[in-house]
Design a protein around this motif. Structure first.
Motif, PDB file in Angstrom:
ATOM      1  N   LEU A   1      -2.576  17.323   7.075  1.00  0.00           N
ATOM      2  CA  LEU A   1      -2.651  15.890   7.354  1.00  0.00           C
ATOM      3  C   LEU A   1      -2.462  15.027   6.114  1.00  0.00           C
ATOM      4  CD1 LEU A   1      -5.558  15.965   9.931  1.00  0.00           C
ATOM      5  CD2 LEU A   1      -3.118  15.727  10.383  1.00  0.00           C
ATOM      6  N   LEU A   2      -2.691  15.587   4.920  1.00  0.00           N
ATOM      7  CA  LEU A   2      -2.541  14.825   3.687  1.00  0.00           C
ATOM      8  C   LEU A   2      -1.136  14.855   3.111  1.00  0.00           C
ATOM      9  CD1 LEU A   2      -5.828  15.723   1.776  1.00  0.00           C
ATOM     10  CD2 LEU A   2      -5.214  13.546   2.811  1.00  0.00           C
ATOM     11  N   ILE A   3      -0.308  15.775   3.591  1.00  0.00           N
ATOM     12  CA  ILE A   3       1.038  15.874   3.036  1.00  0.00           C
ATOM     13  C   ILE A   3       1.783  14.576   3.290  1.00  0.00           C
ATOM     14  CG2 ILE A   3       3.274  17.021   3.272  1.00  0.00           C
ATOM     15  CD1 ILE A   3       1.747  19.571   3.773  1.00  0.00           C
ATOM     16  N   VAL A   4       2.358  14.056   2.217  1.00  0.00           N
ATOM     17  CA  VAL A   4       3.090  12.799   2.309  1.00  0.00           C
ATOM     18  C   VAL A   4       4.485  13.093   2.827  1.00  0.00           C
ATOM     19  CG1 VAL A   4       3.961  10.851   1.002  1.00  0.00           C
ATOM     20  CG2 VAL A   4       1.775  11.859   0.406  1.00  0.00           C
ATOM     21  N   GLN A   5       4.855  12.401   3.859  1.00  0.00           N
ATOM     22  CA  GLN A   5       6.175  12.614   4.433  1.00  0.00           C
ATOM     23  C   GLN A   5       7.229  11.895   3.617  1.00  0.00           C
ATOM     24  OE1 GLN A   5       6.593  11.295   8.406  1.00  0.00           O
ATOM     25  NE2 GLN A   5       8.746  11.716   8.490  1.00  0.00           N
ATOM     26  N   PRO A   6       8.296  12.580   3.246  1.00  0.00           N
ATOM     27  CA  PRO A   6       9.396  11.871   2.605  1.00  0.00           C
ATOM     28  C   PRO A   6       9.982  10.866   3.595  1.00  0.00           C
ATOM     29  CG  PRO A   6       9.691  14.236   2.474  1.00  0.00           C
ATOM     30  CD  PRO A   6       8.550  13.982   3.387  1.00  0.00           C
ATOM     31  N   ARG A   7      10.169   9.653   3.170  1.00  0.00           N
ATOM     32  CA  ARG A   7      10.622   8.607   4.085  1.00  0.00           C
ATOM     33  C   ARG A   7      12.042   8.194   3.750  1.00  0.00           C
ATOM     34  NH1 ARG A   7       6.110   7.493   6.709  1.00  0.00           N
ATOM     35  NH2 ARG A   7       4.168   7.666   5.627  1.00  0.00           N
ATOM     36  N   ARG A   8      12.803   7.968   4.775  1.00  0.00           N
ATOM     37  CA  ARG A   8      14.174   7.493   4.601  1.00  0.00           C
ATOM     38  C   ARG A   8      14.160   5.977   4.488  1.00  0.00           C
ATOM     39  NH1 ARG A   8      17.662   9.843   9.237  1.00  0.00           N
ATOM     40  NH2 ARG A   8      19.051   8.352   8.293  1.00  0.00           N
ATOM     41  N   THR A   9      15.195   5.457   3.905  1.00  0.00           N
ATOM     42  CA  THR A   9      15.254   4.007   3.723  1.00  0.00           C
ATOM     43  C   THR A   9      15.645   3.270   4.994  1.00  0.00           C
ATOM     44  OG1 THR A   9      17.530   4.213   2.968  1.00  0.00           O
ATOM     45  CG2 THR A   9      15.797   4.233   1.292  1.00  0.00           C
ATOM     46  N   ASP A  10      16.220   3.950   5.965  1.00  0.00           N
ATOM     47  CA  ASP A  10      16.644   3.243   7.176  1.00  0.00           C
ATOM     48  C   ASP A  10      15.543   3.135   8.216  1.00  0.00           C
ATOM     49  OD1 ASP A  10      16.510   5.806   8.126  1.00  0.00           O
ATOM     50  OD2 ASP A  10      18.579   5.926   8.771  1.00  0.00           O
ATOM     51  N   GLY A  11      14.362   3.652   7.929  1.00  0.00           N
ATOM     52  CA  GLY A  11      13.228   3.441   8.808  1.00  0.00           C
ATOM     53  C   GLY A  11      13.033   4.470   9.893  1.00  0.00           C
ATOM     54  N   TRP A  12      13.864   5.493   9.995  1.00  0.00           N
ATOM     55  CA  TRP A  12      13.718   6.448  11.092  1.00  0.00           C
ATOM     56  C   TRP A  12      12.438   7.255  10.992  1.00  0.00           C
ATOM     57  CZ3 TRP A  12      15.706   6.737  15.658  1.00  0.00           C
ATOM     58  CH2 TRP A  12      16.905   6.089  15.906  1.00  0.00           C
ATOM     59  N   ALA A  13      11.970   7.513   9.802  1.00  0.00           N
ATOM     60  CA  ALA A  13      10.756   8.319   9.653  1.00  0.00           C
ATOM     61  C   ALA A  13       9.501   7.460   9.586  1.00  0.00           C
ATOM     62  CB  ALA A  13      10.854   9.177   8.396  1.00  0.00           C
ATOM     63  N   GLU A  14       9.638   6.163   9.644  1.00  0.00           N
ATOM     64  CA  GLU A  14       8.483   5.277   9.582  1.00  0.00           C
ATOM     65  C   GLU A  14       7.666   5.371  10.871  1.00  0.00           C
ATOM     66  OE1 GLU A  14       7.425   3.442   7.115  1.00  0.00           O
ATOM     67  OE2 GLU A  14       9.075   3.994   5.838  1.00  0.00           O
ATOM     68  N   PRO A  15       6.343   5.228  10.783  1.00  0.00           N
ATOM     69  CA  PRO A  15       5.532   5.246  11.994  1.00  0.00           C
ATOM     70  C   PRO A  15       5.873   4.115  12.959  1.00  0.00           C
ATOM     71  CG  PRO A  15       4.158   5.474  10.060  1.00  0.00           C
ATOM     72  CD  PRO A  15       5.541   5.172   9.585  1.00  0.00           C
ATOM     73  N   ASP A  16       6.300   2.981  12.433  1.00  0.00           N
ATOM     74  CA  ASP A  16       6.647   1.855  13.288  1.00  0.00           C
ATOM     75  C   ASP A  16       8.046   1.365  12.909  1.00  0.00           C
ATOM     76  OD1 ASP A  16       6.459  -0.100  15.177  1.00  0.00           O
ATOM     77  OD2 ASP A  16       5.379  -1.488  13.892  1.00  0.00           O
ATOM     78  N   PRO A  17       9.099   2.027  13.426  1.00  0.00           N
ATOM     79  CA  PRO A  17      10.447   1.639  13.026  1.00  0.00           C
ATOM     80  C   PRO A  17      10.827   0.276  13.596  1.00  0.00           C
ATOM     81  CG  PRO A  17      10.525   3.298  14.735  1.00  0.00           C
ATOM     82  CD  PRO A  17       9.081   3.112  14.381  1.00  0.00           C
TER      83      PRO A  17
ATOM     84  N   ARG B   1       0.817  -1.207   0.000  1.00  0.00           N
ATOM     85  CA  ARG B   1       0.000   0.000   0.000  1.00  0.00           C
ATOM     86  C   ARG B   1       0.849   1.255   0.000  1.00  0.00           C
ATOM     87  NH1 ARG B   1      -3.712  -1.394   4.856  1.00  0.00           N
ATOM     88  NH2 ARG B   1      -4.089  -3.536   4.277  1.00  0.00           N
ATOM     89  N   ARG B   2       2.056   1.189   0.508  1.00  0.00           N
ATOM     90  CA  ARG B   2       2.904   2.366   0.631  1.00  0.00           C
ATOM     91  C   ARG B   2       3.813   2.593  -0.562  1.00  0.00           C
ATOM     92  NH1 ARG B   2       4.784   2.369   6.879  1.00  0.00           N
ATOM     93  NH2 ARG B   2       2.721   2.636   7.746  1.00  0.00           N
ATOM     94  N   ARG B   3       3.809   1.720  -1.548  1.00  0.00           N
ATOM     95  CA  ARG B   3       4.700   1.907  -2.698  1.00  0.00           C
ATOM     96  C   ARG B   3       4.495   3.247  -3.384  1.00  0.00           C
ATOM     97  NH1 ARG B   3       4.260  -4.141  -4.695  1.00  0.00           N
ATOM     98  NH2 ARG B   3       5.776  -5.031  -3.259  1.00  0.00           N
ATOM     99  N   PRO B   4       3.252   3.681  -3.661  1.00  0.00           N
ATOM    100  CA  PRO B   4       3.101   5.003  -4.281  1.00  0.00           C
ATOM    101  C   PRO B   4       3.612   6.130  -3.386  1.00  0.00           C
ATOM    102  CG  PRO B   4       1.071   3.746  -4.481  1.00  0.00           C
ATOM    103  CD  PRO B   4       1.980   2.971  -3.582  1.00  0.00           C
ATOM    104  N   ILE B   5       3.419   6.003  -2.090  1.00  0.00           N
ATOM    105  CA  ILE B   5       3.895   7.028  -1.162  1.00  0.00           C
ATOM    106  C   ILE B   5       5.416   7.087  -1.194  1.00  0.00           C
ATOM    107  CG2 ILE B   5       4.045   7.664   1.282  1.00  0.00           C
ATOM    108  CD1 ILE B   5       1.219   6.481   1.579  1.00  0.00           C
ATOM    109  N   HIS B   6       6.068   5.931  -1.195  1.00  0.00           N
ATOM    110  CA  HIS B   6       7.525   5.910  -1.260  1.00  0.00           C
ATOM    111  C   HIS B   6       8.023   6.433  -2.598  1.00  0.00           C
ATOM    112  CE1 HIS B   6       8.210   4.040   2.581  1.00  0.00           C
ATOM    113  NE2 HIS B   6       7.304   3.118   2.314  1.00  0.00           N
ATOM    114  N   ALA B   7       7.301   6.142  -3.681  1.00  0.00           N
ATOM    115  CA  ALA B   7       7.706   6.654  -4.994  1.00  0.00           C
ATOM    116  C   ALA B   7       7.587   8.174  -5.026  1.00  0.00           C
ATOM    117  CB  ALA B   7       6.847   6.028  -6.087  1.00  0.00           C
ATOM    118  N   LEU B   8       6.530   8.712  -4.431  1.00  0.00           N
ATOM    119  CA  LEU B   8       6.372  10.164  -4.366  1.00  0.00           C
ATOM    120  C   LEU B   8       7.443  10.783  -3.485  1.00  0.00           C
ATOM    121  CD1 LEU B   8       4.658  12.612  -5.148  1.00  0.00           C
ATOM    122  CD2 LEU B   8       3.264  12.159  -3.139  1.00  0.00           C
ATOM    123  N   ALA B   9       7.766  10.124  -2.401  1.00  0.00           N
ATOM    124  CA  ALA B   9       8.785  10.645  -1.490  1.00  0.00           C
ATOM    125  C   ALA B   9      10.170  10.643  -2.121  1.00  0.00           C
ATOM    126  CB  ALA B   9       8.803   9.816  -0.209  1.00  0.00           C
TER     127      ALA B   9
END
Length: 154
Positions: free
Chosen positions: A131-147, A7-15
């Motif tokens: 609330l709709l702004i997509v957060q850019p996510r790092r690959t190491d998981g620090w910005a993930e909601p559940d690291p 489900r998060r692939r589009p979000i990660h692609a946008l980020a």
């Protein structure tokens, strides 16, 4: 594979987009929400909602090119740039910054100038965008909601 991962692939692609493109897409989101919410907030006009949307879209270029429209668009782009710089913080700090940058200043200004009746239709789209702004996510998981567990500090 994690169910949320698909489900998060589009979000990660946008980020992963470059900063100017990321800011541009979110600025279009901001402008789109700013156009649609006031149309839904007001009672249905005589010609119906479709006619009101058509009229709003035809008037949009003149509103955006007015001095106030240019100023609001430039401020929104600046706020999005700040949020892009904050992309390495935890998700909850990012959301708090988004709400403080988008959801507070302009609605409070409108509230002080025109009262609560005028501030509510301004606050709704700004909080939605925050609330709709997509957060850019790092690959190491620090910005993930559940690291990962090793990312927790006790």
């Amino acid at each position: 594979m994690n169910v949320d991962a698909s489900r998060r692939r589009p979000i990660h692609a946008l980020a992963a987009l470059p900063a100017p493109l990321w800011v541009g897409i979110h600025l279009l989101l901001y402008l789109g929400v700013a156009v649609v919410v006031p149309l839904l907030w007001e009672p249905a006009p005589a010609g119906g909602r479709v006619e009101a949307l058509r009229r709003a879209l035809t008037e949009l270029p003149s509103v955006l090119l007015s001095p106030g429209g240019v100023m609001v668009t430039a401020l929104a782009a600046g706020c999005l740039g700040v949020l892009r710089l904050l992309s390495r913080v935890r998700w909850y700090w990012f959301r708090l910054a988004a709400i403080l940058l988008f959801g507070v200043p302009l609605p409070l200004f409108v509230f002080a100038a025109a009262g609560a009746r005028a501030a509510v239709p301004v606050a709704i789209p700004h909080l939605l965008v925050a609330l709709l702004i997509v957060q850019p996510r790092r690959t190491d998981g620090w910005a993930e909601p559940d690291p990962a567990p090793e990312g927790h500090r006790w």
